[in-house]
Design an enzyme around this catalytic site. Structure first.
Site, PDB file in Angstrom:
ATOM      1  N   SER A 119      23.021  44.083  33.127  1.00  0.00           N
ATOM      2  CA  SER A 119      23.718  43.197  34.071  1.00  0.00           C
ATOM      3  C   SER A 119      23.593  43.614  35.530  1.00  0.00           C
ATOM      4  CB  SER A 119      25.202  43.095  33.697  1.00  0.00           C
ATOM      5  OG  SER A 119      25.360  42.300  32.541  1.00  0.00           O
ATOM      6  N   LYS A 122      22.239  41.045  37.805  1.00  0.00           N
ATOM      7  CA  LYS A 122      23.085  40.012  38.407  1.00  0.00           C
ATOM      8  C   LYS A 122      23.176  40.173  39.923  1.00  0.00           C
ATOM      9  CE  LYS A 122      26.115  38.914  34.446  1.00  0.00           C
ATOM     10  NZ  LYS A 122      25.582  39.716  33.339  1.00  0.00           N
ATOM     11  N   SER A 177      31.416  40.427  34.405  1.00  0.00           N
ATOM     12  CA  SER A 177      29.997  40.358  34.068  1.00  0.00           C
ATOM     13  C   SER A 177      29.720  39.181  33.142  1.00  0.00           C
ATOM     14  CB  SER A 177      29.529  41.672  33.413  1.00  0.00           C
ATOM     15  OG  SER A 177      28.143  41.857  33.583  1.00  0.00           O
TER      16      SER A 177
END
Length: 423
Positions: A119, A122, A177
């Site tokens: 993640s 991101k 997340s």
């Protein structure tokens, strides 16, 4: 004709005036043609005679982005006298310690090693999509918006049929997340595939050439890769955006409720940032001066983390990918120890490389583009804004060349008049 100092000076100035023009024009063309397609057209180079037998073109060796040391395997550090030793027991497969303001890389291990980012990718998603919508924009979520969210993904709890603000969705991305929030924003941006294409273009523009984007949320897909170096680039670019920095720095928030599958009302609920250096949990204490940025975990990636903190007027970015020690919460402890080392060693080490200079994108909302004056984000933003824009750089070179030519021509005229008076 006698060669005199006056004539020598005149010829020198004349040669300087004529010689500087092609250099200035060529330099301006090289600068102006960079960027993301918005530069001026390159000027033609001076004509060169063709060689009788042209040599075969050989491919130039690719230099590691950021400097040659960053392309070497293992730990790279250049301590001066009195510099503290690097922390022991660092088990991350790859890590980087960098100064967000100057872009200097203070130390690194396998900076360009390509690994699954989880993640932490991101951050690139936010660099790409966050500037496209105001925080107060609202969107009613459809089933199609949530389609394609990977099995077992981390979710914040976005529900089809409910209306959310863009700020709600970004808090779902940064704190929980939430891959569901990512997919909704990606569909608002056109589609998931369009967003992936734009993310890849953004990575290439930033010089993050280790990164290959397959999904916008960092989910485990074959071929989805990045590096500790590239993640530092994404964080540095993001921290120049006030909204990015604010979301990354938020420890807790309230997420809107809605209705469950049976139509029962679901009240708003609290969400906590999963970056434990920010929120603290499971034996990890919040790091002093922490300002985010993003953590991640998948089966293939292991634990990954981008951590940024400010002490005084210095902001450091540490990226750690996949610690192998097996120690609980190792990614946070190793990142914290690297931050401690970086703040202690920053003035006692020579840089082993540099992050590519990043220019902050112009914000469509000036009222939120500036950073808080009391924290380290202002330093990051100021450093990014100091990067020369291609068009002003072109004008600078052309203007400088013109001034030099006019000055030289004027000097030649004055010297010739003086010589004529002497004769």
């Amino acid at each position: 004709m006698t060669w005199t100092p006056t004539r020598r000076a005149a010829r020198l100035l004349s040669g300087l005036a004529l010689g500087c023009l092609p250099v200035a024009l060529c330099t301006a063309a090289a600068v102006g043609s960079g960027g993301d397609g918005g530069g001026s057209a390159a000027l033609p180079a001076p004509a060169q005679p063709a060689p009788a037998r042209p040599a075969p073109a050989l491919p130039a060796p690719a230099a590691p982005v950021g400097g040659p040391l960053l392309g070497r395997p293992g730990v790279q550090v250049l301590p001066r006298a009195g510099a503290p030793a690097l922390p022991k027991d660092l088990s991350g497969l790859s890590w980087v310690v960098s100064d967000a303001g100057t872009g200097q890389v203070l130390a690194a291990k396998d900076a360009h090693r390509k690994l699954p980012p989880a993640s932490t990718l991101k951050t690139l998603f936010a660099d790409t999509v966050l500037p496209r919508f105001t925080a107060t924009t609202t969107h009613k979520v459809t089933d199609q918006d949530l389609a394609g969210t990977g099995e077992g993904s981390s979710l914040v709890g976005v529900q089809a049929g409910q209306t959310y603000t863009v700020a709600d969705l970004w808090r779902g991305v940064f704190l929980a997340s939430g891959n569901d929030a990512v997919h909704v924003l990606a569909h608002m941006n056109g589609s998931v595939q369009q967003t992936v294409t734009q993310m890849q273009a953004k990575a290439d523009m930033l010089g993050a050439h280790d990164t290959h984007v397959v999904s916008p949320d960092g989910y485990d897909y074959p071929g989805q890769l990045s590096s500790a170096y590239d993640l530092a680039l994404f964080a540095r670019a993001g921290l120049t955006n006030h909204d990015f920095a604010q979301y990354a720095d938020t420890a807790t928030a309230t997420f809107p409720g809605g209705h469950d599958a049976h139509g029962k009302a679901v009240p708003p609920f609290g969400i906590h940032n999963t970056n434990r250096l920010l929120s603290g949990a499971k034996g990890v204490h919040p790091y002093p001066g922490i300002i985010g940025v993003k953590n991640g975990y998948t089966t293939n990636a292991g634990n990954t983390l981008i951590a940024a903190a400010t002490h005084g007027d210095r902001t450091l970015i540490v990226t750690v990918m996949n610690p192998r020690s097996g120690t609980p919460e190792a990614v946070y402890h190793e990142a914290a120890s690297l931050l401690d080392w970086g703040f202690a060693a920053a003035d006692r080490t020579d840089a082993v490389g540099t992050l590519n200079a990043v220019q902050a994108a112009a914000s469509p909302h000036p009222e939120v583009a500036g950073a808080h004056p009391h924290d380290g984000r202002g330093q990051v933003a100021d450093a990014a804004r100091a990067v020369a824009d291609p068009l002003p750089a072109t004008a600078w070179y052309l203007g400088g060349a013109l001034v030099l030519i006019l000055a030289a021509a004027g000097s030649i005229l004055v010297l010739r008049r003086r010589a004529a008076r002497r004769r």
